[in-house]
Design an enzyme around this catalytic site. Structure first.
Site, PDB file in Angstrom:
ATOM      1  CE  LYS A  41     -10.512  -0.271  -0.462  1.00  0.00           C
ATOM      2  NZ  LYS A  41      -9.779   0.543   0.920  1.00  0.00           N
TER       3      LYS A  41
ATOM      4  N   GLY B 187      -8.599   5.251   9.244  1.00  0.00           N
ATOM      5  CA  GLY B 187      -7.136   4.986  10.114  1.00  0.00           C
ATOM      6  C   GLY B 187      -7.565   5.791  12.111  1.00  0.00           C
TER       7      GLY B 187
ATOM      8  CB  ALA C 164     -12.558   2.102   6.795  1.00  0.00           C
ATOM      9  N   GLY C 165     -10.866   1.738  10.051  1.00  0.00           N
ATOM     10  CA  GLY C 165     -10.898   1.872  11.525  1.00  0.00           C
ATOM     11  C   GLY C 165     -11.101   0.757  12.219  1.00  0.00           C
TER      12      GLY C 165
ATOM     13  CG  ASN D  93      -1.613   0.775   4.829  1.00  0.00           C
ATOM     14  OD1 ASN D  93      -2.150   1.618   4.531  1.00  0.00           O
ATOM     15  ND2 ASN D  93      -1.234   0.529   5.740  1.00  0.00           N
ATOM     16  CB  SER D  94      -3.971   3.048  10.253  1.00  0.00           C
ATOM     17  OG  SER D  94      -4.638   4.064   8.743  1.00  0.00           O
TER      18      SER D  94
END
EC number: 2.8.1.10
Length: 259
Positions: free
Chosen positions: A102, A163, A189-190, A211-212
């Protein structure tokens, strides 16, 4: 509409949920959340996580086995093409010739927004060196198409800042990217909650990486389950084809033959 499997670099995956390995309190929680998510692909920040480069430290691969999961090395923390390319080469060496990576090149430390100029440069070099590049990018359809033309195997536009948990801020652009793509498009993301993940799938995206949203939840294990189910529900909703929006009410029961 008949569903088709998720295929990335000629390999088929059952799960459309991809998960990260960072931000958990320890490797054991990482394993519990990953198992609950039932993900096939787990991404690893090579510059931040030990997968064998530091022999005296705990190794993530001792609990997240490459025999069970596809390990997706990422270049998180890189701010230029040179560092990203070097990180990918290190990952290939550590993982015995592994080619799927990635690519993520950041523009600044405050927004973590992608540096598109450096990303395009690195993507071309990596593809030329026979890496299978999944690429983090902005939600710009022109840039996304150019990355596909370079030879990237998956395009990964941000939903919003890494995040941030803001969800999908530009759904129209994400939909355009998906409609013009001939490779998988995965939101990266987001994402903040399960409804964000479902929305991404309802837009037609092929998958979501997060992830977050899981690791920073009060209960990461339960959130991993919620995200797994949201991905499934969103995909089924997309395949079903939603009803048309109307300006006025429409009775659910027939208006003929009333008593």
């Amino acid at each position: 509409m008949i569903d088709i499997p998720l295929v990335i670099a000629k390999k088929t995956y059952k799960s459309r949920l991809l998960v990260g390995s960072g931000k958990y309190k320890d490797f054991f929680e990482t394993k519990l959340a990953t198992d609950m998510a039932e993900a096939d692909i787990i991404t690893v920040a090579i510059r931040r996580t030990n997968i064998g480069q530091n022999i005296n430290e705990p190794n993530l691969l001792d609990i997240i086995s490459p025999n069970k999961y596809t390990i997706l090395p990422n270049t998180a923390g890189c701010y230029n093409a040179k560092d990203a390319i070097r990180t990918c080469q290190l990952a290939r060496e550590l993982l015995g010739g592994h080619n799927l990576i990635k690519l993520e090149i950041l523009g600044d430390k405050k927004t973590l927004y992608p540096n598109i100029v450096e990303t395009l440069s690195a993507a071309k070099t990596l593809v030329d060196n026979e890496f299978d590049v999944m690429v983090y990018t902005s939600d710009d359809p022109v840039v996304a198409k150019e990355l596909e033309n370079i030879g990237c195997v998956a395009i990964m536009p941000l939903a919003s800042l890494i995040g941030s948990g803001q969800g999908i801020t530009n759904p129209i652009q994400i939909k355009i990217i998906k409609e013009q793509a001939t490779v998988p498009v995965l939101i990266d993301a987001g994402i903040g909650c399960a409804s964000d993940a479902a929305k991404a799938m309802e837009l037609g995206c092929d998958g979501v990486l997060m992830n977050s949203a899981i690791a920073n939840a009060n209960n990461p294990i339960l959130m991993a389950s919620a995200m797994k189910n949201a991905i499934i529900a969103g995909r089924e909703s997309f395949l079903s084809g939603r009803m048309m929006k109307k300006s006025y009410a429409s009775a659910s029961s027939p208006m003929v033959d009333l008593i």
